[in-house]
Design an enzyme around this catalytic site. Structure first.
Site, PDB file in Angstrom:
ATOM      1  N   HIS A   1       0.831  -1.205   0.000  1.00  0.00           N
ATOM      2  CA  HIS A   1       0.000   0.000   0.000  1.00  0.00           C
ATOM      3  C   HIS A   1       0.871   1.262   0.000  1.00  0.00           C
ATOM      4  O   HIS A   1       2.045   1.228   0.368  1.00  0.00           O
ATOM      5  CB  HIS A   1      -0.918   0.033   1.232  1.00  0.00           C
TER       6      HIS A   1
ATOM      7  N   ASP B   1       0.528   4.999   1.845  1.00  0.00           N
ATOM      8  CA  ASP B   1      -0.241   5.439   3.005  1.00  0.00           C
ATOM      9  C   ASP B   1      -1.378   6.379   2.618  1.00  0.00           C
ATOM     10  O   ASP B   1      -1.181   7.372   1.908  1.00  0.00           O
ATOM     11  CB  ASP B   1       0.675   6.119   4.032  1.00  0.00           C
TER      12      ASP B   1
ATOM     13  N   ARG C   1       4.760   5.962  13.583  1.00  0.00           N
ATOM     14  CA  ARG C   1       4.843   6.686  12.314  1.00  0.00           C
ATOM     15  C   ARG C   1       4.281   8.092  12.449  1.00  0.00           C
ATOM     16  O   ARG C   1       3.291   8.296  13.144  1.00  0.00           O
ATOM     17  CB  ARG C   1       4.018   5.920  11.264  1.00  0.00           C
TER      18      ARG C   1
ATOM     19  N   HIS D   1       4.652   0.167   0.087  1.00  0.00           N
ATOM     20  CA  HIS D   1       5.431  -0.621   1.047  1.00  0.00           C
ATOM     21  C   HIS D   1       4.596  -1.759   1.626  1.00  0.00           C
ATOM     22  O   HIS D   1       3.358  -1.770   1.508  1.00  0.00           O
ATOM     23  CB  HIS D   1       6.031   0.267   2.140  1.00  0.00           C
TER      24      HIS D   1
END
Ligand SMILES: O=C(O)CCC(=O)C(=O)O
Ligand SMILES: [Fe+2]
Length: 303
Positions: free
Chosen positions: A112, A114, A284, A269
């Site tokens: 995906h 983000d 994150r 990623h």
């Protein structure tokens, strides 16, 4: 570029040397000799420039970085968003930090980019390893610009014309409805109360470099617009198989103190879920981005 080649101070990219260890000819690099907790303004500017160029950067041994330091770093590289459109921050002092905790179903084992289910997906993300399994839990990034470039010209031309629907409900609809009772974060100035599907171009033109990338991902892309269901499925299967070819990927084996930073406009990623019941926690922050622009939109602007 040879391994460990410093950026020349005269380079337009940076006023300071950054020692980069490239991980592929044009994708990924380990940045040596930078302490992200105390980096100078010139180092931060150089990192920001290299982020667009190398697309994913890794920093080892960042033991001085804590949640407050991670937020400060994010605010120096760009403008931070809330932790996530529907998942709250780790606490009231760190509303910008999104925790991915394996003990709370925090897994990312689907390729995906983000937050592409929002109109303005993040420009980039900064991820810090907090708790790691003894082994496993590596993260992989794929270069969507290389993926576009390595398509045949005829397929590139087809992709240039397509738009795709992105939808966060499969991954986050339940969380928003059940865990947050329909009241998510403030994103782009508005409280998220539902996840409405959005449309993005299949080929995104990078707002800083003008480079094209294959901007679809299995995590959030629901379908290609304006084609049949079967055509959409086959086209997406073709794109996904292509963008995750081994030569488009770098894989990071995490150690405590590692930080990864990626350009979320040109990468996808995937975090390996291969560590059984061991605990893995990652923090994150995401940098505010803009609405993706495609090839057709640029063409019509030029007329
Ligand atoms: O857990 C990881 O390594 C990556 C998680 C992820 O997808 C993210 O931080 O955006
Ligand atoms: Fe992610």
């Amino acid at each position: 570029m040879s391994p460990l080649s410093p950026v020349s101070p005269s380079s337009p990219l940076a006023a300071v040397d950054l020692t980069l260890e490239p991980l592929g000819p044009r994708f990924g690099a380990i940045v040596h000799d930078v302490d992200l907790a105390t980096a100078s303004d010139a180092q931060v500017a150089a990192i920001r420039a290299r982020l667009t160029e190398r697309k994913v950067l890794f920093f080892r041994g960042q033991h001085a970085l804590d949640p407050t330091g991670q937020v400060r770093l994010g605010n120096r590289i760009g403008e931070l968003t809330a932790s996530h459109p529907v998942v709250p921050g780790i606490d009231d002092e760190h509303t910008e930090i999104y925790a991915l905790d394996s003990a709370d179903n925090g897994f990312s084992d689907v390729w995906h980019t983000d937050v592409t289910f929002m109109k303005r997906p993040p420009l980039g993300s900064i991820l810090r390893a907090v708790t790691l399994p003894a082994c496993g839990g590596d993260t992989n990034w794929a270069d969507l610009e290389l993926a576009y470039e390595s398509l045949s010209p005829a397929v590139q031309r087809l992709a240039d014309e397509l738009d795709a629907v992105h939808d966060g409900n499969r991954e986050f609809g339940y969380y928003l409805a059940q865990r947050r009772q329909g009241r998510g974060s403030v994103w782009e100035g508005e409280t998220v109360t539902s996840l409405e599907p959005v449309v993005h171009p299949v080929v995104r033109v990078h707002p800083e470099t003008g480079r094209r990338s294959l901007f679809v991902n299995p995590g959030f892309t629901e379908r290609i617009q304006g084609v049949s269901d079967a055509e959409s499925r086959h086209l997406l299967d073709l794109f996904y198989a292509h963008l995750t070819k081994p030569e488009h990927i770098v894989r990071h084996r995490w150690a405590e103190g590692d930080v990864a930073m990626w350009d979320n406009r040109s990468t996808v990623h995937y975090a390996n879920r291969d560590y059984g019941d061991a605990r893995r926690v990652m923090h994150r922050v995401t940098l505010r981005g803009d609405a993706p622009v495609g090839v057709e939109a640029l063409r019509s602007q030029a007329v």
